[in-house]
Design a protein around this motif. Structure first.
Motif, PDB file in Angstrom:
ATOM      1  N   SER A  17       1.252  -1.334  -0.098  1.00 36.53           N
ATOM      2  CA  SER A  17       0.198  -0.126  -0.050  1.00 36.53           C
ATOM      3  C   SER A  17       1.312   1.245   0.145  1.00 36.53           C
ATOM      4  CB  SER A  17      -0.576   0.409   1.516  1.00 36.53           C
ATOM      5  OG  SER A  17      -0.381   0.421   2.282  1.00 36.53           O
ATOM      6  N   GLU A  18       0.045   1.937  -0.243  1.00 32.72           N
ATOM      7  CA  GLU A  18       1.117   3.530  -0.320  1.00 32.72           C
ATOM      8  C   GLU A  18       1.649   3.982   0.722  1.00 32.72           C
ATOM      9  OE1 GLU A  18      -1.210   6.811  -1.951  1.00 32.72           O
ATOM     10  OE2 GLU A  18      -1.117   5.714  -3.628  1.00 32.72           O
ATOM     11  N   ASN A  19       1.348   3.071   2.126  1.00 36.47           N
ATOM     12  CA  ASN A  19       1.035   3.258   3.546  1.00 36.47           C
ATOM     13  C   ASN A  19       2.613   2.263   3.982  1.00 36.47           C
ATOM     14  OD1 ASN A  19      -0.606   5.290   3.760  1.00 36.47           O
ATOM     15  ND2 ASN A  19      -2.326   3.704   4.933  1.00 36.47           N
ATOM     16  N   GLY A  20       2.595   1.188   2.821  1.00 42.88           N
ATOM     17  CA  GLY A  20       4.274   0.576   3.216  1.00 42.88           C
ATOM     18  C   GLY A  20       3.787  -0.278   3.639  1.00 42.88           C
ATOM     19  N   LYS A  21       2.203  -1.150   3.336  1.00 46.72           N
ATOM     20  CA  LYS A  21       1.691  -2.570   4.576  1.00 46.72           C
ATOM     21  C   LYS A  21       2.201  -3.099   3.339  1.00 46.72           C
ATOM     22  CE  LYS A  21       0.333  -1.065   8.663  1.00 46.72           C
ATOM     23  NZ  LYS A  21      -0.621  -0.693   9.568  1.00 46.72           N
ATOM     24  N   ILE A  22       2.261  -4.726   3.214  1.00 49.61           N
ATOM     25  CA  ILE A  22       1.820  -5.541   2.596  1.00 49.61           C
ATOM     26  C   ILE A  22       0.638  -5.490   2.030  1.00 49.61           C
ATOM     27  CG2 ILE A  22       2.261  -7.937   2.333  1.00 49.61           C
ATOM     28  CD1 ILE A  22       4.990  -7.583   2.723  1.00 49.61           C
ATOM     29  N   ILE A  23      -0.152  -5.724   0.509  1.00 49.38           N
ATOM     30  CA  ILE A  23      -1.961  -5.667   0.940  1.00 49.38           C
ATOM     31  C   ILE A  23      -1.782  -7.377   0.056  1.00 49.38           C
ATOM     32  CG2 ILE A  23      -3.908  -5.423  -0.713  1.00 49.38           C
ATOM     33  CD1 ILE A  23      -2.763  -2.421  -1.312  1.00 49.38           C
TER      34      ILE A  23
ATOM     35  N   ALA B 292       3.291 -12.313   6.407  1.00 45.37           N
ATOM     36  CA  ALA B 292       3.805 -11.257   5.574  1.00 45.37           C
ATOM     37  C   ALA B 292       2.106 -10.345   5.473  1.00 45.37           C
ATOM     38  CB  ALA B 292       3.936 -12.115   4.292  1.00 45.37           C
ATOM     39  N   ILE B 293       1.516 -10.740   5.996  1.00 42.79           N
ATOM     40  CA  ILE B 293       0.076  -9.779   4.819  1.00 42.79           C
ATOM     41  C   ILE B 293       0.056  -8.727   6.369  1.00 42.79           C
ATOM     42  CG2 ILE B 293      -2.594  -9.176   4.708  1.00 42.79           C
ATOM     43  CD1 ILE B 293      -0.949 -10.238   2.219  1.00 42.79           C
ATOM     44  N   ASN B 294      -0.282  -7.321   5.578  1.00 38.26           N
ATOM     45  CA  ASN B 294      -0.811  -6.422   6.831  1.00 38.26           C
ATOM     46  C   ASN B 294       0.886  -5.985   7.391  1.00 38.26           C
ATOM     47  OD1 ASN B 294      -2.973  -5.776   6.241  1.00 38.26           O
ATOM     48  ND2 ASN B 294      -3.410  -7.596   7.553  1.00 38.26           N
ATOM     49  N   ALA B 295       2.140  -6.407   7.125  1.00 36.56           N
ATOM     50  CA  ALA B 295       3.561  -6.417   7.478  1.00 36.56           C
ATOM     51  C   ALA B 295       3.311  -4.529   6.876  1.00 36.56           C
ATOM     52  CB  ALA B 295       4.759  -7.276   7.196  1.00 36.56           C
ATOM     53  N   ASP B 296       4.137  -4.229   7.700  1.00 32.94           N
ATOM     54  CA  ASP B 296       4.818  -3.028   7.734  1.00 32.94           C
ATOM     55  C   ASP B 296       6.362  -2.401   6.784  1.00 32.94           C
ATOM     56  OD1 ASP B 296       5.105  -0.292   7.501  1.00 32.94           O
ATOM     57  OD2 ASP B 296       4.566   0.762   9.021  1.00 32.94           O
TER      58      ASP B 296
ATOM     59  N   PHE C 283      18.780  -7.347   1.490  1.00 32.37           N
ATOM     60  CA  PHE C 283      18.024  -7.590   2.889  1.00 32.37           C
ATOM     61  C   PHE C 283      16.728  -8.915   3.025  1.00 32.37           C
ATOM     62  CE2 PHE C 283      14.860  -6.721  -0.318  1.00 32.37           C
ATOM     63  CZ  PHE C 283      13.376  -7.143   0.153  1.00 32.37           C
ATOM     64  N   THR C 284      16.906  -8.461   3.886  1.00 29.48           N
ATOM     65  CA  THR C 284      15.610 -10.146   4.943  1.00 29.48           C
ATOM     66  C   THR C 284      14.106  -9.453   4.431  1.00 29.48           C
ATOM     67  OG1 THR C 284      17.652 -10.422   6.364  1.00 29.48           O
ATOM     68  CG2 THR C 284      15.228 -11.767   6.722  1.00 29.48           C
ATOM     69  N   ALA C 285      13.762 -10.105   4.150  1.00 28.05           N
ATOM     70  CA  ALA C 285      12.494  -9.825   3.897  1.00 28.05           C
ATOM     71  C   ALA C 285      11.647 -10.504   4.267  1.00 28.05           C
ATOM     72  CB  ALA C 285      12.043 -10.692   2.064  1.00 28.05           C
ATOM     73  N   VAL C 286      10.760  -9.478   4.738  1.00 27.29           N
ATOM     74  CA  VAL C 286       9.668 -10.523   5.691  1.00 27.29           C
ATOM     75  C   VAL C 286       9.004 -12.058   5.755  1.00 27.29           C
ATOM     76  CG1 VAL C 286       8.808  -7.714   6.767  1.00 27.29           C
ATOM     77  CG2 VAL C 286       7.239  -9.145   4.574  1.00 27.29           C
TER      78      VAL C 286
END
Length: 158
Positions: free
Chosen positions: A100-106, A115-119, A141-144
């Motif tokens: 999302s534009e807020n940086g959360k995984i949709i 991972a869903i909703n992770a910031d 980097f280490t992904a969520v």
């Protein structure tokens, strides 16, 4: 005296032979190392070219994908779009994620519920995208999702 002269000639011949052998060996070694260096430079240039082509191709594919209506809007057909893109590029990617534009995984495919909703707005590459509104290729980097990766981020802004 003749024996001493013969021994001196023999020892001189052996000394000269050893010296010449050493010089020839050093020249052979230098040429071999130079040849290996040239081969490695050719190999590294080809590898660099291949990596650059891979990222360019992947960037163009992601840029095209990010402009699809179903990806922008995240609707009922989005999961199929993500699955199809992932399967078409599975040889070179671990996951494809919509943020999302807020940086959360949709959404992410393959689906990793944790991972869903992770910031992920604090990740450097995402900060850059949010600030500059331009595509970014990240550092490692280490992904969520739990693995080391490089992200190619194509922003979607309405």
């Amino acid at each position: 005296m003749k024996k001493l002269f013969a021994v001196l000639i023999f020892l001189s011949s052996i000394t000269i032979g050893i010296f010449l052998t050493l010089i020839l060996y050093q020249e052979f070694e230098r040429q071999t190392l130079e040849s290996q260096k040239e081969q490695q430079e050719i190999f590294l240039r080809q590898l660099s070219f291949s990596i650059e082509n891979y990222f360019t191709e992947m960037f163009h594919s992601l840029d095209y994908f990010s402009k699809k209506k179903d990806v922008i809007e995240i609707n009922n057909y989005s999961k199929d779009e993500f699955k199809n893109f992932f399967e078409a590029h599975e040889h070179g990617i671990r996951a494809i994620t919509r943020v999302s534009e807020n940086g959360k995984i949709i959404f992410t495919y393959p689906i990793v519920e944790s991972a869903i909703n992770a910031d992920i707005s604090k990740q450097q590459h995402n900060k850059e995208v949010l600030e500059n509104r331009k595509p970014v290729i990240s550092e490692v980097f280490t992904a969520v999702q739990g693995y080391k990766t490089i992200a190619i981020v194509c922003p979607i802004f309405n």
